[in-house]
Design a protein around this motif. Sequence first.
Motif, PDB file in Angstrom:
ATOM      1  N   ASP A 141       0.885  -1.326   0.109  1.00 53.23           N
ATOM      2  CA  ASP A 141      -0.040   0.177  -0.041  1.00 53.23           C
ATOM      3  C   ASP A 141       0.808   1.296   0.160  1.00 53.23           C
ATOM      4  N   GLN A 144       2.063   1.909  -3.595  1.00 52.33           N
ATOM      5  CA  GLN A 144       0.798   2.423  -4.439  1.00 52.33           C
ATOM      6  C   GLN A 144       0.913   4.025  -4.318  1.00 52.33           C
ATOM      7  N   TYR A 203     -11.291  -0.474  -6.594  1.00 54.45           N
ATOM      8  CA  TYR A 203      -9.952  -0.612  -6.106  1.00 54.45           C
ATOM      9  C   TYR A 203      -9.749  -0.900  -4.528  1.00 54.45           C
ATOM     10  N   ARG A 207      -7.134  -3.764  -3.022  1.00 56.97           N
ATOM     11  CA  ARG A 207      -6.537  -3.730  -1.663  1.00 56.97           C
ATOM     12  C   ARG A 207      -7.022  -4.702  -0.759  1.00 56.97           C
ATOM     13  N   ARG A 320      -6.003   4.182  -6.885  1.00 55.72           N
ATOM     14  CA  ARG A 320      -5.311   3.180  -6.254  1.00 55.72           C
ATOM     15  C   ARG A 320      -4.344   3.712  -4.884  1.00 55.72           C
ATOM     16  N   SER A 324      -5.101   2.991  -0.912  1.00 53.31           N
ATOM     17  CA  SER A 324      -4.063   2.704  -0.135  1.00 53.31           C
ATOM     18  C   SER A 324      -3.711   3.544   1.157  1.00 53.31           C
TER      19      SER A 324
END
Length: 594
Positions: A141, A144, A203, A207, A320, A324
């Motif tokens: 994360d 990202q 998204y 995750r 994204r 994250s």
Amino acid sequence: MTTAAQTSFAALLRLMRYARGFRRRIVLASICSVMNKLFDVMPEILIGIAIDVVVRQKASFVAELGIADPKWQLALLGGLTLVVWVFESLFEYLYLILWRNLAQDLQHAMRVDAYEHVQRLDLTYFEDRSTGNLVTILNDDVNQLERFLDGGANNLIQVATTVLAVGAVFFSVSPQIALIAFTPIPLIVVGAFYFQRRAQPLYAEVRERVGSLGARLSANVSGITTIKSFATEDFEAERIRQDSNAYLEANRKAIAISSAFIPVIRMAILAGFVATFLLGGWMTLNGTLHVGAYGVLVFLTQRLLWPLTNLAETVDLYERAMASSRRILDLIETPVSIRNTAGANALDKVDGRIEFRKVDFAYGDDAPVLHDINLTIDAGNTVAFVGQTGSGKSTLIKLLLRFYTAASGEILIDGQRIDSVSLDSLRRRVGFVSQDVFLFQGTIRENIAYGSPDATFEAVRAAAESAEATEFIDRLPQGYDTVVGERGQKLSGGQRQRLSIARALLKNPPVLILDEATSAVDNDTEAAIQRSLQRISHSRTTIVIAHRLSTIVRADCIYVMDKGRIAESGRHTELLAMNGIYAALWAVQTGQAA
């Protein structure tokens, strides 16, 4: 604004609040992005002006500035072009350096802050969460977010700059053409928000799926011995395949949305470009627009609209990153209930007198584990806690170390409530040897010195001798420099246990806790550990949680736990004479009763 857009915008605001220490760098990087884009659109303007010079010569726009000779006009435009390219390249270098370093530093800060916060979280937080998912947040994360800052943030700023700068030129040259050229932009923006609304939950699912996959992989790698022993390799491979397929499918849905957005943008851009091309051409033929201005508008239409084709990719990165960011910031903002109280004192000199006064405890909303615990352990004494599994023995230790907080009552060391002293000083005064020994990847010396990094080799060896570990260490090819492997897998259970004892002894703690330290070792190792315990228990308070009663027969006091209460207490011989729970346990272990 749609709910998805509001969610992403809220995540962006949270990220900006977190990154307030980086604001100066963010502003500076943004300025460089803006300046780069302003210089980037100038060559098209200069080309249009050059066409105007060639066609109109002494009546050109440049001539109106006082330079009559067309050759000097072109020379001036050539010099300006050179200057523009130099500054464009300079600001491109600057924004690349600034954004990329900012991405590295911010992701580094978030990863470290998140990890440090994880270490402060209560043990209750980890009871319902997988290690693999936490690792995914701390690693994937964060990466990202880095990817978005590395390129996506600059793209968004430069698209906005292009729209404003080119729009100003368009409306100054021909408001009529400007209105037509800008017609596709609302469609593109609406499409972007539509895409964002559709993509945001997708998204978020991506995750979650990657977190589940990471958790499965982490657990399987850690349990590879169990997998092999049960011959379940195919079964586990299928479960990994299913989790990976779920992640793949979640990504496929998100990709389908982003891929569909690009053709829509391209068609809108084509419409705007054709409209500018035709209307501008007709106006030029009619004499209502200079040919140089027409050239500027045609070139700038491409400069305005074609970069918007990357908007879908940029929004993809943005979504994204925001998904994250929410996970990272949720982790960082998770409240910590066990922390230092205001005005907490450092626990300096400790004799080791421990008191439990009317202590009750339950894990969450479960049934109470401890009921009205009252006991006193005098400084320097060795006491033991025995009882069936689940009777509350280990819970007492967790409360003493403040891994959990008692529901009621109080725990004191040398007359001080443990919640009135700093956590760091409390835990540094207590040596803890768990039944689940954890060794870190590294050498034997590094593991013994863990928590005492400044310890000399002589001190490390002395601790190993006290734990009766030197015999097997000296037989190893590299001795104290032998790498133990992940979790100490290259060593036997007894060897790991003795290193754990040595590690605790190196702290030279006034209070030593041994949580079933001999539960998983053979008889010879148990005898060695018993001998070491007899030596190291002198001059310190020692608390032993015992499964094998033979290890605690010399204890100054033995407490028998039953269903969260102290059912019996006394020395070994006294408890046998009571002919109660302890006597029954002793009889079973010594073979005197079935």
